[in-house]
Design a protein around this motif. Structure first.
Motif, PDB file in Angstrom:
ATOM      1  N   GLY A 149       0.932  -1.363   0.085  1.00  0.00           N
ATOM      2  CA  GLY A 149      -0.086   0.098   0.001  1.00  0.00           C
ATOM      3  C   GLY A 149       0.841   1.306  -0.054  1.00  0.00           C
ATOM      4  N   TRP A 150       2.343   1.179   0.062  1.00  0.00           N
ATOM      5  CA  TRP A 150       3.195   2.364  -0.007  1.00  0.00           C
ATOM      6  C   TRP A 150       3.337   2.769  -1.386  1.00  0.00           C
ATOM      7  CZ3 TRP A 150       7.716   4.529  -1.250  1.00  0.00           C
ATOM      8  CH2 TRP A 150       8.188   5.514  -0.459  1.00  0.00           C
ATOM      9  N   LEU A 151       3.448   4.019  -1.616  1.00  0.00           N
ATOM     10  CA  LEU A 151       3.327   4.568  -3.039  1.00  0.00           C
ATOM     11  C   LEU A 151       4.677   4.912  -3.279  1.00  0.00           C
ATOM     12  CD1 LEU A 151      -0.068   6.225  -4.003  1.00  0.00           C
ATOM     13  CD2 LEU A 151       0.754   3.820  -4.309  1.00  0.00           C
ATOM     14  N   ALA A 152       5.455   4.485  -4.066  1.00  0.00           N
ATOM     15  CA  ALA A 152       7.003   4.948  -4.141  1.00  0.00           C
ATOM     16  C   ALA A 152       6.840   6.460  -4.669  1.00  0.00           C
ATOM     17  CB  ALA A 152       7.579   4.102  -5.292  1.00  0.00           C
ATOM     18  N   CYS A 153       5.775   6.960  -5.155  1.00  0.00           N
ATOM     19  CA  CYS A 153       5.887   8.520  -5.714  1.00  0.00           C
ATOM     20  C   CYS A 153       5.476   9.349  -4.592  1.00  0.00           C
ATOM     21  CB  CYS A 153       4.744   8.742  -6.649  1.00  0.00           C
ATOM     22  SG  CYS A 153       3.164   8.050  -6.249  1.00  0.00           S
ATOM     23  N   ALA A 154       5.114   8.868  -3.227  1.00  0.00           N
ATOM     24  CA  ALA A 154       4.907   9.397  -2.191  1.00  0.00           C
ATOM     25  C   ALA A 154       6.362   9.828  -1.441  1.00  0.00           C
ATOM     26  CB  ALA A 154       3.749   8.844  -1.217  1.00  0.00           C
ATOM     27  N   TYR A 155       7.350   8.948  -1.898  1.00  0.00           N
ATOM     28  CA  TYR A 155       8.353   8.906  -1.096  1.00  0.00           C
ATOM     29  C   TYR A 155       9.056  10.410  -0.967  1.00  0.00           C
ATOM     30  CZ  TYR A 155      13.522   8.336   0.044  1.00  0.00           C
ATOM     31  OH  TYR A 155      14.689   8.247   0.677  1.00  0.00           O
ATOM     32  N   ARG A 156       8.607  11.506  -2.138  1.00  0.00           N
ATOM     33  CA  ARG A 156       9.425  12.806  -2.138  1.00  0.00           C
ATOM     34  C   ARG A 156       8.877  13.463  -0.941  1.00  0.00           C
ATOM     35  NH1 ARG A 156       6.389  14.479  -7.547  1.00  0.00           N
ATOM     36  NH2 ARG A 156       6.755  12.229  -8.089  1.00  0.00           N
ATOM     37  N   PHE A 157       7.609  13.200  -0.331  1.00  0.00           N
ATOM     38  CA  PHE A 157       7.109  13.963   0.719  1.00  0.00           C
ATOM     39  C   PHE A 157       7.608  13.401   2.269  1.00  0.00           C
ATOM     40  CE2 PHE A 157       3.836  13.720  -2.628  1.00  0.00           C
ATOM     41  CZ  PHE A 157       3.956  15.008  -3.066  1.00  0.00           C
ATOM     42  N   THR A 158       8.500  12.693   2.249  1.00  0.00           N
ATOM     43  CA  THR A 158       9.092  12.168   3.501  1.00  0.00           C
ATOM     44  C   THR A 158      10.208  13.060   3.879  1.00  0.00           C
ATOM     45  OG1 THR A 158      10.519  10.589   2.391  1.00  0.00           O
ATOM     46  CG2 THR A 158       8.547   9.663   2.814  1.00  0.00           C
TER      47      THR A 158
ATOM     48  N   GLU B  59      13.096  12.035   5.018  1.00  0.00           N
ATOM     49  CA  GLU B  59      14.065  11.246   4.532  1.00  0.00           C
ATOM     50  C   GLU B  59      14.585  12.137   3.261  1.00  0.00           C
ATOM     51  OE1 GLU B  59      14.850   7.322   2.698  1.00  0.00           O
ATOM     52  OE2 GLU B  59      14.584   7.114   4.792  1.00  0.00           O
ATOM     53  N   LYS B  60      13.633  12.068   2.409  1.00  0.00           N
ATOM     54  CA  LYS B  60      13.782  12.698   0.898  1.00  0.00           C
ATOM     55  C   LYS B  60      14.219  14.033   1.210  1.00  0.00           C
ATOM     56  CE  LYS B  60      13.207  12.889  -3.659  1.00  0.00           C
ATOM     57  NZ  LYS B  60      13.197  14.624  -3.632  1.00  0.00           N
ATOM     58  N   VAL B  61      13.560  15.176   2.122  1.00  0.00           N
ATOM     59  CA  VAL B  61      14.053  16.370   2.310  1.00  0.00           C
ATOM     60  C   VAL B  61      15.623  16.430   2.467  1.00  0.00           C
ATOM     61  CG1 VAL B  61      13.458  18.541   3.269  1.00  0.00           C
ATOM     62  CG2 VAL B  61      11.628  16.846   2.327  1.00  0.00           C
ATOM     63  N   PHE B  62      15.580  15.689   3.565  1.00  0.00           N
ATOM     64  CA  PHE B  62      16.932  15.653   4.302  1.00  0.00           C
ATOM     65  C   PHE B  62      18.098  15.382   3.417  1.00  0.00           C
ATOM     66  CE2 PHE B  62      20.300  13.300   6.518  1.00  0.00           C
ATOM     67  CZ  PHE B  62      20.973  14.340   7.348  1.00  0.00           C
TER      68      PHE B  62
ATOM     69  N   ARG C 182      28.259   8.798  -0.008  1.00  0.00           N
ATOM     70  CA  ARG C 182      28.108   7.446   0.194  1.00  0.00           C
ATOM     71  C   ARG C 182      26.945   7.317   1.162  1.00  0.00           C
ATOM     72  NH1 ARG C 182      32.420   4.088  -0.184  1.00  0.00           N
ATOM     73  NH2 ARG C 182      34.525   4.858  -0.667  1.00  0.00           N
ATOM     74  N   LEU C 183      26.536   8.284   1.880  1.00  0.00           N
ATOM     75  CA  LEU C 183      25.388   8.563   2.625  1.00  0.00           C
ATOM     76  C   LEU C 183      24.167   8.465   1.581  1.00  0.00           C
ATOM     77  CD1 LEU C 183      23.982   8.665   5.342  1.00  0.00           C
ATOM     78  CD2 LEU C 183      24.305  11.213   5.158  1.00  0.00           C
ATOM     79  N   LEU C 184      24.220   9.064   0.772  1.00  0.00           N
ATOM     80  CA  LEU C 184      23.142   9.045  -0.326  1.00  0.00           C
ATOM     81  C   LEU C 184      23.244   7.660  -0.995  1.00  0.00           C
ATOM     82  CD1 LEU C 184      23.761  12.656  -2.195  1.00  0.00           C
ATOM     83  CD2 LEU C 184      22.028  11.969  -0.442  1.00  0.00           C
TER      84      LEU C 184
ATOM     85  N   TYR D 196      16.264   6.821  -2.919  1.00  0.00           N
ATOM     86  CA  TYR D 196      16.517   8.220  -3.035  1.00  0.00           C
ATOM     87  C   TYR D 196      16.939   8.163  -4.523  1.00  0.00           C
ATOM     88  CZ  TYR D 196      18.577  12.926  -3.061  1.00  0.00           C
ATOM     89  OH  TYR D 196      18.758  14.098  -3.261  1.00  0.00           O
ATOM     90  N   ARG D 197      16.415   8.996  -5.451  1.00  0.00           N
ATOM     91  CA  ARG D 197      16.616   9.187  -6.786  1.00  0.00           C
ATOM     92  C   ARG D 197      17.401   7.915  -7.451  1.00  0.00           C
ATOM     93  NH1 ARG D 197      19.167  15.517  -6.671  1.00  0.00           N
ATOM     94  NH2 ARG D 197      17.358  16.279  -5.803  1.00  0.00           N
ATOM     95  N   PRO D 198      16.922   6.990  -7.774  1.00  0.00           N
ATOM     96  CA  PRO D 198      17.483   5.694  -8.030  1.00  0.00           C
ATOM     97  C   PRO D 198      18.048   5.992  -9.697  1.00  0.00           C
ATOM     98  CG  PRO D 198      14.986   5.326  -8.084  1.00  0.00           C
ATOM     99  CD  PRO D 198      15.388   6.699  -7.215  1.00  0.00           C
ATOM    100  N   GLN D 199      17.451   6.968 -10.262  1.00  0.00           N
ATOM    101  CA  GLN D 199      17.945   7.323 -11.756  1.00  0.00           C
ATOM    102  C   GLN D 199      19.074   8.180 -11.681  1.00  0.00           C
ATOM    103  OE1 GLN D 199      15.406   8.754 -10.162  1.00  0.00           O
ATOM    104  NE2 GLN D 199      15.720  10.988 -10.321  1.00  0.00           N
ATOM    105  N   LYS D 200      19.729   8.565 -10.486  1.00  0.00           N
ATOM    106  CA  LYS D 200      20.855   9.339 -10.307  1.00  0.00           C
ATOM    107  C   LYS D 200      22.033   8.622  -9.510  1.00  0.00           C
ATOM    108  CE  LYS D 200      21.319  13.477 -10.549  1.00  0.00           C
ATOM    109  NZ  LYS D 200      21.273  15.092 -10.322  1.00  0.00           N
ATOM    110  N   ARG D 201      21.620   7.131  -9.553  1.00  0.00           N
ATOM    111  CA  ARG D 201      22.862   6.261  -8.708  1.00  0.00           C
ATOM    112  C   ARG D 201      24.182   6.401  -9.482  1.00  0.00           C
ATOM    113  NH1 ARG D 201      21.684   3.678  -4.217  1.00  0.00           N
ATOM    114  NH2 ARG D 201      23.261   2.293  -4.633  1.00  0.00           N
TER     115      ARG D 201
END
Length: 214
Positions: free
Chosen positions: A8-17, A19-22, A47-49, A55-60
């Motif tokens: 039930g967790w939407l990956a697109c909602a991760y941006r509002f957490t 964790e994402k802001v930090f 390394r932390l990112l 977090y931004r899997p397309q930018k790994r």
């Protein structure tokens, strides 16, 4: 930390957490650290990112490439080579093509004796793009300030011009008409041609807020 989304967790909602802001704040600070040549601190942030797979899997791939570059700046070319080898072996197929190309090019450049005596592995086969070299006269104005563009003499304009204007002027003399828009026209054409796909409301959870109705 780095947990996979549950039921039930939407990956697109991760941006509002939180964790994402930090992590966004940390990512913005990496460029500042690198500009000040604080490469040790930059590597720690990278390394932390990378410890957070959501977090931004397309930018790994971009983050790994930056880490290898920072290691090179520190003179740790063997460590940079190990980063390229391990990332391409573990995450190569999932990386963006552009990031994978950069990592493979860095790998081939670092894969030399005495660090490695074997032949570097072959990866993506890229066709050679046509290349054209233009010559211009640079305006000499003393020391260039960081963040400012270089200036060039342009016969088709009054006073100095940017390198983009210099190139456009050269093509204009050949009968071409161009514009400097950083790919904006291509992106706009893509959005227009793919409008029905991009704004397909039948896909579940695509639209999250009323502001997307515009």
């Amino acid at each position: 930390k780095g947990a996979a989304p549950g039921d039930g967790w939407l990956a697109c909602a991760y941006r509002f957490t939180e964790e994402k802001v930090f992590l966004d704040m940390l990512a913005d600070g990496i460029e500042l650290l690198e500009s000040e040549r604080l490469y040790d601190e930059s590597i720690l942030m990278l390394r932390l990112l990378l410890d957070f797979p959501l977090y931004r899997p397309q930018k790994r791939g971009h983050f790994w490439d930056r880490m290898a570059l920072d290691l090179e700046h520190l003179g740790l070319k063997a460590d940079a080579l190990c980063v390229c080898e391990s990332v391409l072996a573990a995450e190569g197929p999932t990386l963006r093509r552009s990031a994978r190309v950069r990592l493979e090019r860095r790998l081939r450049r670092l894969h030399t004796p005495p660090r490695r005596w074997s032949t570097p592995p072959t990866g993506l086969q890229l066709s050679v793009a046509p290349c054209e070299t233009l010559k211009g006269q640079k305006v000499s104005s003393g020391a260039k300030l960081r963040g400012t563009k270089s200036e060039w003499h342009c016969t088709d304009a009054e006073g100095p011009c940017t390198v983009e204007q210099l190139v456009l002027a050269d093509y204009a003399r050949r009968g071409w008409k161009g514009t400097h828009c950083e790919g904006g026209l291509v992106k706009a054409m893509f959005a227009l041609f793919m409008w029905e796909v991009l704004f397909d409301g039948s896909v579940p959870h695509v639209f999250q807020t009323r502001f997307q109705s515009a």
